[in-house]
Scaffold this motif. Structure first.
Motif, PDB file in Angstrom:
ATOM      1  N   ALA A 145       4.579  11.319  -0.408  1.00 46.82           N
ATOM      2  CA  ALA A 145       4.294  10.456  -1.557  1.00 46.82           C
ATOM      3  C   ALA A 145       5.314  10.710  -2.660  1.00 46.82           C
ATOM      4  CB  ALA A 145       2.887  10.732  -2.086  1.00 46.82           C
ATOM      5  N   GLU A 146       5.666   9.645  -3.375  1.00 50.09           N
ATOM      6  CA  GLU A 146       6.543   9.774  -4.543  1.00 50.09           C
ATOM      7  C   GLU A 146       5.842  10.646  -5.575  1.00 50.09           C
ATOM      8  OE1 GLU A 146      10.114   8.706  -6.609  1.00 50.09           O
ATOM      9  OE2 GLU A 146       9.512   8.157  -4.588  1.00 50.09           O
ATOM     10  N   ILE A 147       6.564  11.569  -6.197  1.00 47.25           N
ATOM     11  CA  ILE A 147       5.982  12.379  -7.261  1.00 47.25           C
ATOM     12  C   ILE A 147       6.429  11.821  -8.603  1.00 47.25           C
ATOM     13  CG2 ILE A 147       7.816  14.139  -7.336  1.00 47.25           C
ATOM     14  CD1 ILE A 147       5.329  16.153  -7.713  1.00 47.25           C
ATOM     15  N   LYS A 148       5.470  11.719  -9.511  1.00 42.20           N
ATOM     16  CA  LYS A 148       5.759  11.254 -10.862  1.00 42.20           C
ATOM     17  C   LYS A 148       5.113  12.218 -11.847  1.00 42.20           C
ATOM     18  CE  LYS A 148       6.166   6.358  -9.727  1.00 42.20           C
ATOM     19  NZ  LYS A 148       5.631   5.013  -9.983  1.00 42.20           N
ATOM     20  N   PHE A 149       5.583  12.161 -13.075  1.00 47.63           N
ATOM     21  CA  PHE A 149       5.064  13.033 -14.130  1.00 47.63           C
ATOM     22  C   PHE A 149       4.547  12.179 -15.264  1.00 47.63           C
ATOM     23  CE2 PHE A 149       7.841  15.449 -11.526  1.00 47.63           C
ATOM     24  CZ  PHE A 149       7.176  16.651 -11.378  1.00 47.63           C
ATOM     25  N   GLU A 150       3.291  12.404 -15.618  1.00 45.87           N
ATOM     26  CA  GLU A 150       2.663  11.657 -16.709  1.00 45.87           C
ATOM     27  C   GLU A 150       2.798  12.490 -17.973  1.00 45.87           C
ATOM     28  OE1 GLU A 150      -1.131   9.173 -16.274  1.00 45.87           O
ATOM     29  OE2 GLU A 150      -1.821  11.088 -17.102  1.00 45.87           O
ATOM     30  N   TYR A 151       3.306  11.847 -19.035  1.00 46.15           N
ATOM     31  CA  TYR A 151       3.608  12.592 -20.254  1.00 46.15           C
ATOM     32  C   TYR A 151       3.584  11.661 -21.453  1.00 46.15           C
ATOM     33  CZ  TYR A 151       6.242  15.122 -23.772  1.00 46.15           C
ATOM     34  OH  TYR A 151       6.626  15.717 -24.939  1.00 46.15           O
ATOM     35  N   PHE A 161       0.862  -1.182   0.000  1.00 46.24           N
ATOM     36  CA  PHE A 161       0.000   0.000   0.000  1.00 46.24           C
ATOM     37  C   PHE A 161       0.897   1.230   0.000  1.00 46.24           C
ATOM     38  CE2 PHE A 161      -2.300   3.383   2.143  1.00 46.24           C
ATOM     39  CZ  PHE A 161      -3.575   3.301   1.592  1.00 46.24           C
ATOM     40  N   TRP A 162       0.660   2.147  -0.928  1.00 46.63           N
ATOM     41  CA  TRP A 162       1.405   3.399  -0.938  1.00 46.63           C
ATOM     42  C   TRP A 162       0.636   4.445  -1.723  1.00 46.63           C
ATOM     43  CZ3 TRP A 162       2.752  -0.652  -4.086  1.00 46.63           C
ATOM     44  CH2 TRP A 162       2.913  -0.387  -5.445  1.00 46.63           C
ATOM     45  N   LYS A 163       1.100   5.671  -1.631  1.00 46.73           N
ATOM     46  CA  LYS A 163       0.473   6.791  -2.331  1.00 46.73           C
ATOM     47  C   LYS A 163       1.490   7.427  -3.264  1.00 46.73           C
ATOM     48  CE  LYS A 163      -2.937   7.741   1.224  1.00 46.73           C
ATOM     49  NZ  LYS A 163      -4.201   7.762   0.550  1.00 46.73           N
ATOM     50  N   GLU A 164       0.990   8.013  -4.343  1.00 47.38           N
ATOM     51  CA  GLU A 164       1.821   8.738  -5.306  1.00 47.38           C
ATOM     52  C   GLU A 164       1.109  10.026  -5.697  1.00 47.38           C
ATOM     53  OE1 GLU A 164       2.370   6.095  -8.636  1.00 47.38           O
ATOM     54  OE2 GLU A 164       3.752   4.806  -7.533  1.00 47.38           O
ATOM     55  N   THR A 165       1.888  11.008  -6.081  1.00 43.24           N
ATOM     56  CA  THR A 165       1.365  12.228  -6.689  1.00 43.24           C
ATOM     57  C   THR A 165       1.768  12.174  -8.156  1.00 43.24           C
ATOM     58  OG1 THR A 165       1.701  13.463  -4.630  1.00 43.24           O
ATOM     59  CG2 THR A 165       1.420  14.755  -6.651  1.00 43.24           C
ATOM     60  N   ILE A 166       0.787  12.292  -9.043  1.00 45.64           N
ATOM     61  CA  ILE A 166       1.051  12.260 -10.477  1.00 45.64           C
ATOM     62  C   ILE A 166       0.696  13.627 -11.051  1.00 45.64           C
ATOM     63  CG2 ILE A 166       0.591  11.102 -12.674  1.00 45.64           C
ATOM     64  CD1 ILE A 166       1.601   9.136 -10.552  1.00 45.64           C
ATOM     65  N   VAL A 167       1.676  14.281 -11.662  1.00 47.39           N
ATOM     66  CA  VAL A 167       1.460  15.573 -12.314  1.00 47.39           C
ATOM     67  C   VAL A 167       1.448  15.330 -13.815  1.00 47.39           C
ATOM     68  CG1 VAL A 167       2.363  17.910 -12.674  1.00 47.39           C
ATOM     69  CG2 VAL A 167       2.604  16.804 -10.426  1.00 47.39           C
ATOM     70  N   GLN A 168       0.348  15.666 -14.451  1.00 52.53           N
ATOM     71  CA  GLN A 168       0.206  15.426 -15.888  1.00 52.53           C
ATOM     72  C   GLN A 168       0.720  16.646 -16.665  1.00 52.53           C
ATOM     73  OE1 GLN A 168      -3.730  15.377 -18.020  1.00 52.53           O
ATOM     74  NE2 GLN A 168      -3.280  13.184 -18.009  1.00 52.53           N
ATOM     75  N   LEU A 169       1.603  16.385 -17.624  1.00 51.93           N
ATOM     76  CA  LEU A 169       2.141  17.423 -18.505  1.00 51.93           C
ATOM     77  C   LEU A 169       1.566  17.207 -19.898  1.00 51.93           C
ATOM     78  CD1 LEU A 169       5.891  17.199 -17.424  1.00 51.93           C
ATOM     79  CD2 LEU A 169       4.119  18.708 -16.493  1.00 51.93           C
TER      80      LEU A 169
END
Length: 163
Positions: free
Chosen positions: A96-102, A53-61
């Motif tokens: 939370a781990e931050i990721k970028f959706e692109y 179980f974990w959380k992530e932040t996804i920022v969409q570009l």
């Protein structure tokens, strides 16, 4: 990189342009917009019946087709303003781990993690990378890591009881 680390980096360098390298020497166009911020919760079971179980932040570009040829990148100040506004509406999880959706015409849609970053007088460059899929239950499934030159056995061989 954790969400709080990313926000702190933006806070410390508000006078710089914010660039994203989605593959070696491949930059997201200056015409990008931050179009969505997702607070994701992953509640999973792996092939060895292990739970996680974990959380992530996804920022969409997203690159705007109306702004192709734009030369000036978004400032860290503007990006921080957008993310602070989002945080007031739907608070982000700071650890939370931050990721970028692109994606673009030559690059499939992917959620990319921050592998590294570089700073100079004018810009903050986030170097993004793709995370490879992997078997989390290698020990449970009896998978032995082999040298790259040899063929790997599947994580969940038929009859192994882990799939």
């Amino acid at each position: 990189m954790k969400t709080a680390e990313f926000l702190s980096l933006l806070q410390q360098h508000q006078d710089k342009s914010l660039l994203f390298e989605y593959a070696p020497n491949q930059l997201v166009g200056a015409n990008y917009h931050i179009t969505e911020v997702k607070n994701i919760t992953i509640d999973s079971v792996d092939c060895g019946a292990g739970t996680d179980f974990w959380k992530e932040t996804i920022v969409q570009l997203w690159e705007s087709p109306k702004e192709i040829g734009k030369r000036d990148y978004m400032s860290t100040y503007k990006a921080l303003g957008i993310l602070n506004k989002v945080n007031k509406i739907k608070p982000m999880v700071s650890d939370a781990e931050i990721k970028f959706e692109y994606s673009n015409a030559d690059f499939h849609t992917a959620q990319l993690f921050v592998d590294d970053y570089a700073l100079d007088e004018k810009k903050l460059l986030l170097k993004l990378s793709v995370e490879k899929t992997d078997c989390k239950a290698k020990e449970t499934c009896g998978v032995v890591e082999k040298q790259a030159a040899t063929e790997q056995e599947p994580c969940c061989a038929p009859g192994s009881g882990c799939c």
